[in-house]
Design a protein around this motif. Structure first.
Motif, PDB file in Angstrom:
ATOM      1  N   LEU A 208       0.413  -0.951   0.162  1.00 42.31           N
ATOM      2  CA  LEU A 208       0.089   0.071   0.277  1.00 42.31           C
ATOM      3  C   LEU A 208       0.910   1.412  -0.351  1.00 42.31           C
ATOM      4  O   LEU A 208       0.798   2.193  -0.838  1.00 42.31           O
ATOM      5  CB  LEU A 208      -0.990   0.413   1.313  1.00 42.31           C
ATOM      6  N   VAL A 209       2.045   1.218   0.845  1.00 44.66           N
ATOM      7  CA  VAL A 209       2.872   2.037   0.821  1.00 44.66           C
ATOM      8  C   VAL A 209       4.467   1.996   0.996  1.00 44.66           C
ATOM      9  O   VAL A 209       5.329   1.340   1.629  1.00 44.66           O
ATOM     10  CB  VAL A 209       2.663   3.291   2.483  1.00 44.66           C
ATOM     11  N   PRO A 210       5.063   1.590  -0.877  1.00 44.76           N
ATOM     12  CA  PRO A 210       6.172   1.310  -0.458  1.00 44.76           C
ATOM     13  C   PRO A 210       7.103   2.252   0.281  1.00 44.76           C
ATOM     14  O   PRO A 210       7.046   3.217   0.261  1.00 44.76           O
ATOM     15  CB  PRO A 210       6.454   1.480  -2.643  1.00 44.76           C
ATOM     16  N   ARG A 211       8.209   1.514   0.807  1.00 50.12           N
ATOM     17  CA  ARG A 211       8.990   2.486   1.988  1.00 50.12           C
ATOM     18  C   ARG A 211      10.192   3.546   1.090  1.00 50.12           C
ATOM     19  O   ARG A 211      10.222   2.917   0.079  1.00 50.12           O
ATOM     20  CB  ARG A 211       9.903   1.565   2.649  1.00 50.12           C
ATOM     21  N   PRO A 212       9.783   4.291   1.101  1.00 48.63           N
ATOM     22  CA  PRO A 212      10.844   5.767   0.189  1.00 48.63           C
ATOM     23  C   PRO A 212      11.800   5.399   0.049  1.00 48.63           C
ATOM     24  O   PRO A 212      12.500   5.497   1.675  1.00 48.63           O
ATOM     25  CB  PRO A 212      10.111   7.305   1.163  1.00 48.63           C
ATOM     26  N   ARG A 213      12.386   5.819  -0.836  1.00 48.31           N
ATOM     27  CA  ARG A 213      13.883   5.477  -0.617  1.00 48.31           C
ATOM     28  C   ARG A 213      14.926   6.902  -0.359  1.00 48.31           C
ATOM     29  O   ARG A 213      16.118   6.717   0.164  1.00 48.31           O
ATOM     30  CB  ARG A 213      14.633   5.948  -2.282  1.00 48.31           C
ATOM     31  N   ASP A 214      13.610   7.882   0.266  1.00 46.17           N
ATOM     32  CA  ASP A 214      14.718   9.607   0.981  1.00 46.17           C
ATOM     33  C   ASP A 214      14.940   9.307   2.008  1.00 46.17           C
ATOM     34  O   ASP A 214      14.669   9.905   2.716  1.00 46.17           O
ATOM     35  CB  ASP A 214      14.106  10.732   0.144  1.00 46.17           C
ATOM     36  N   TRP A 215      13.485   7.937   2.872  1.00 44.97           N
ATOM     37  CA  TRP A 215      13.411   7.869   3.988  1.00 44.97           C
ATOM     38  C   TRP A 215      15.542   7.283   5.021  1.00 44.97           C
ATOM     39  O   TRP A 215      16.175   7.134   4.401  1.00 44.97           O
ATOM     40  CB  TRP A 215      12.548   7.161   4.305  1.00 44.97           C
ATOM     41  N   HIS A 216      15.758   7.859   6.546  1.00 41.09           N
ATOM     42  CA  HIS A 216      16.780   7.492   6.989  1.00 41.09           C
ATOM     43  C   HIS A 216      16.303   6.088   7.134  1.00 41.09           C
ATOM     44  O   HIS A 216      15.513   5.147   7.295  1.00 41.09           O
ATOM     45  CB  HIS A 216      16.108   8.551   8.808  1.00 41.09           C
ATOM     46  N   ALA A 217      17.745   5.570   7.875  1.00 41.31           N
ATOM     47  CA  ALA A 217      17.844   4.248   7.696  1.00 41.31           C
ATOM     48  C   ALA A 217      16.647   3.413   8.691  1.00 41.31           C
ATOM     49  O   ALA A 217      16.481   2.425   8.765  1.00 41.31           O
ATOM     50  CB  ALA A 217      19.095   3.832   7.855  1.00 41.31           C
ATOM     51  N   ASP A 218      16.887   4.112   9.776  1.00 39.05           N
ATOM     52  CA  ASP A 218      15.742   3.277  11.429  1.00 39.05           C
ATOM     53  C   ASP A 218      14.597   3.877  10.686  1.00 39.05           C
ATOM     54  O   ASP A 218      13.673   4.051  11.957  1.00 39.05           O
ATOM     55  CB  ASP A 218      16.445   4.235  12.016  1.00 39.05           C
ATOM     56  N   TRP A 219      13.704   4.612   9.956  1.00 41.14           N
ATOM     57  CA  TRP A 219      12.377   4.322   9.788  1.00 41.14           C
ATOM     58  C   TRP A 219      12.149   3.384   8.575  1.00 41.14           C
ATOM     59  O   TRP A 219      12.094   3.277   7.616  1.00 41.14           O
ATOM     60  CB  TRP A 219      12.125   5.350   8.379  1.00 41.14           C
ATOM     61  N   LEU A 220      10.832   2.324   9.168  1.00 39.56           N
ATOM     62  CA  LEU A 220      10.648   1.438   8.956  1.00 39.56           C
ATOM     63  C   LEU A 220       9.597   0.939   7.670  1.00 39.56           C
ATOM     64  O   LEU A 220       8.550   1.474   9.178  1.00 39.56           O
ATOM     65  CB  LEU A 220      11.296   0.073   9.057  1.00 39.56           C
ATOM     66  N   VAL A 221       8.844   0.048   7.465  1.00 32.61           N
ATOM     67  CA  VAL A 221       8.031   0.324   6.549  1.00 32.61           C
ATOM     68  C   VAL A 221       7.669  -1.517   6.985  1.00 32.61           C
ATOM     69  O   VAL A 221       8.451  -2.156   6.476  1.00 32.61           O
ATOM     70  CB  VAL A 221       7.659   0.033   5.157  1.00 32.61           C
ATOM     71  N   THR A 222       7.226  -2.025   8.340  1.00 35.37           N
ATOM     72  CA  THR A 222       7.324  -3.351   8.652  1.00 35.37           C
ATOM     73  C   THR A 222       6.040  -4.705   7.290  1.00 35.37           C
ATOM     74  O   THR A 222       6.199  -5.834   8.308  1.00 35.37           O
ATOM     75  CB  THR A 222       7.083  -3.588  10.461  1.00 35.37           C
ATOM     76  N   GLY A 223       4.868  -3.601   7.292  1.00 35.59           N
ATOM     77  CA  GLY A 223       3.750  -4.705   7.041  1.00 35.59           C
ATOM     78  C   GLY A 223       2.529  -4.230   8.580  1.00 35.59           C
ATOM     79  O   GLY A 223       2.865  -4.152   9.563  1.00 35.59           O
ATOM     80  N   ALA A 224       1.263  -4.317   7.948  1.00 29.94           N
ATOM     81  CA  ALA A 224       0.130  -4.048   9.060  1.00 29.94           C
ATOM     82  C   ALA A 224       0.535  -4.835  11.155  1.00 29.94           C
ATOM     83  O   ALA A 224       0.960  -6.452  10.601  1.00 29.94           O
ATOM     84  CB  ALA A 224      -1.128  -4.357   8.907  1.00 29.94           C
TER      85      ALA A 224
END
Length: 414
Positions: A208-224
């Motif tokens: 639904l929201v692919p992890r943005p490439r410009d995010w800090h390394a410690d900002w993670l999209v884990t799944g619900a």
């Protein structure tokens, strides 16, 4: 490790934190959850240690409550600022004192939603690792605008700027109450700048929201973060018989939403459903179910992972939890957002072709809703929803979040 989890909000805010707490417990950690009082029964059902916090989120949604206007007139930043500012003024000191005591011997603090600045303040004073737990993305990116703004197309620089503006507004509406509580409880000087770059785990599907490439390394999209399945759960005879009596019905439910124009919404859904079989979950809505036609079957709280794969489509408010549950079930959504990030999720589902363009809940009418139902019934929409469901259902959000928390809270990581 000993971990303290803290959140305040609706069921959609609290359920994922309970799910995360259970995952942490199953991984061998000691967990205490501080949360809004309505989450207590769910935590108790699963044996998760829980302490209720000051405040009543359901009361804020009812007529006269801080969030009532958002439900009846739509969400805008100025109104949200006033509403959440009232909640901060009433509860920040009590929350901060409670968390400081609860987390004194903890190895880390995980916070969500309205408790952000409380948790960051306590972690700073106690020297504890602090991790954000988000149900929607708030970390700045060029990929999309702030989730607290209506979906719109903007250039990358404007998208990133929108996050900065909204995050500053959020800080400003909690800043005075946060600094007053910090001074009283810890005797520290006012903090002028908001915290930045702390680890953030987003309970969001990358489909639904692919992890943005410009995010800090410690900002993670884990799944619900979903509650554990209940393989032994069985429906009551009335629900079982209703489902067996015909084609898969529509599901209609607005979760923890309350205080909206009930008559307007009921009129729209009854006329638009137009005799179709429908399951209706009243939730916190206060809708008088006695006025619904015979084709509607009223249900109580039912596990989404059991129920939603058995329906044709789901009409809902676009809360993060419901959005992910419907997506995982592989059925189309029809979204009537009322406030906050619900517009963001409605836009995401529409962009994927698994939902029609949304209509705000306070503007719905029979003709618009009938058109939205027709879109959800198209074979192309159903096919896209089924494909999305297979992808989302395979995610392991809690497992990924538990592993990340273990890394961030390991000795020497503060």
């Amino acid at each position: 490790m000993r971990l303290t989890l803290i959140t305040f909000g609706t069921q959609g805010d609290c359920r994922p934190i309970v799910a995360l707490g259970l995952g942490l417990r199953d991984a061998g950690h000691d967990v205490l959850m501080l949360g809004e009082r309505s989450a207590a029964p769910l935590a108790a059902e699963h044996g998760l240690p829980f302490a209720p916090m000051a405040g009543d989120i359901q009361q804020t949604l009812e007529p006269g409550g801080a969030l009532h206007k958002l439900m009846t007139e739509g969400g805008n930043v100025a109104e949200a600022t006033r509403a959440f500012g009232r909640i901060a003024e009433e509860n920040t000191e009590a929350w901060m004192a409670q968390l400081a005591e609860a987390a004194r011997d903890a190895d880390g603090i995980v916070f969500s939603g309205l408790t952000a600045y409380v948790a960051l303040s306590v972690g700073e004073q106690l020297g504890k690792p602090v991790i954000g737990a988000g149900m929607f993305p708030i970390s700045p990116t060029r990929d999309f605008p702030s989730a607290l703004l209506p979906p719109m197309r903007m250039p990358g620089w404007a998208n990133r700027a929108s996050h900065a503006v909204i995050n500053f507004v959020l800080w400003r509406m909690f800043r005075n109450a946060t600094n007053a509580a910090r001074a009283k409880l810890f005797g520290v000087a006012p903090r002028r700048a908001m915290w930045r770059d702390f680890p953030s785990l987003y309970a969001v599907s990358p489909h639904l929201v692919p992890r943005p490439r410009d995010w800090h390394a410690d900002w993670l999209v884990t799944g619900a973060w979903n509650m554990p399945p209940q393989p032994d759960w069985q429906p009551g005879a009335a629900l079982r018989d209703f489902l067996a009596a015909g084609a898969p019905p529509l599901y209609i439910g607005f979760g923890s939403m309350a205080g909206f124009d009930r008559q307007k919404v009921v009129n729209a859904m009854v006329r638009a459903v137009d005799g179709r079989r429908a399951l209706f979950y009243p939730g916190w809505s206060g809708i008088d179910v006695s006025a619904l036609p015979a084709s509607f079957h009223v249900i109580g709280a039912t596990p989404h992972d059991w129920l939603l794969p058995r329906v044709a489509a789901a009409i809902h408010h676009g809360g993060a939890g419901t959005t992910h549950a419907v997506a995982a079930a592989g059925v189309p959504s029809i979204v009537l957002p009322f406030a906050g990030d619900q517009f963001f999720w409605a836009g995401r589902l529409a962009a994927l072709g698994v939902a029609p363009a949304y209509v705000p809940g306070h503007r719905i009418d029979p003709a618009r809703l009938a058109s939205m139902i027709a879109f959800a019934e198209r074979s192309e929409t159903r096919g896209k929803a089924a494909a999305l469901g297979r992808a989302v259902a395979a995610e392991r959000g809690v497992e990924h979040a538990v592993a990340a928390i273990g890394r961030y809270c390991a000795p020497g990581s503060a």
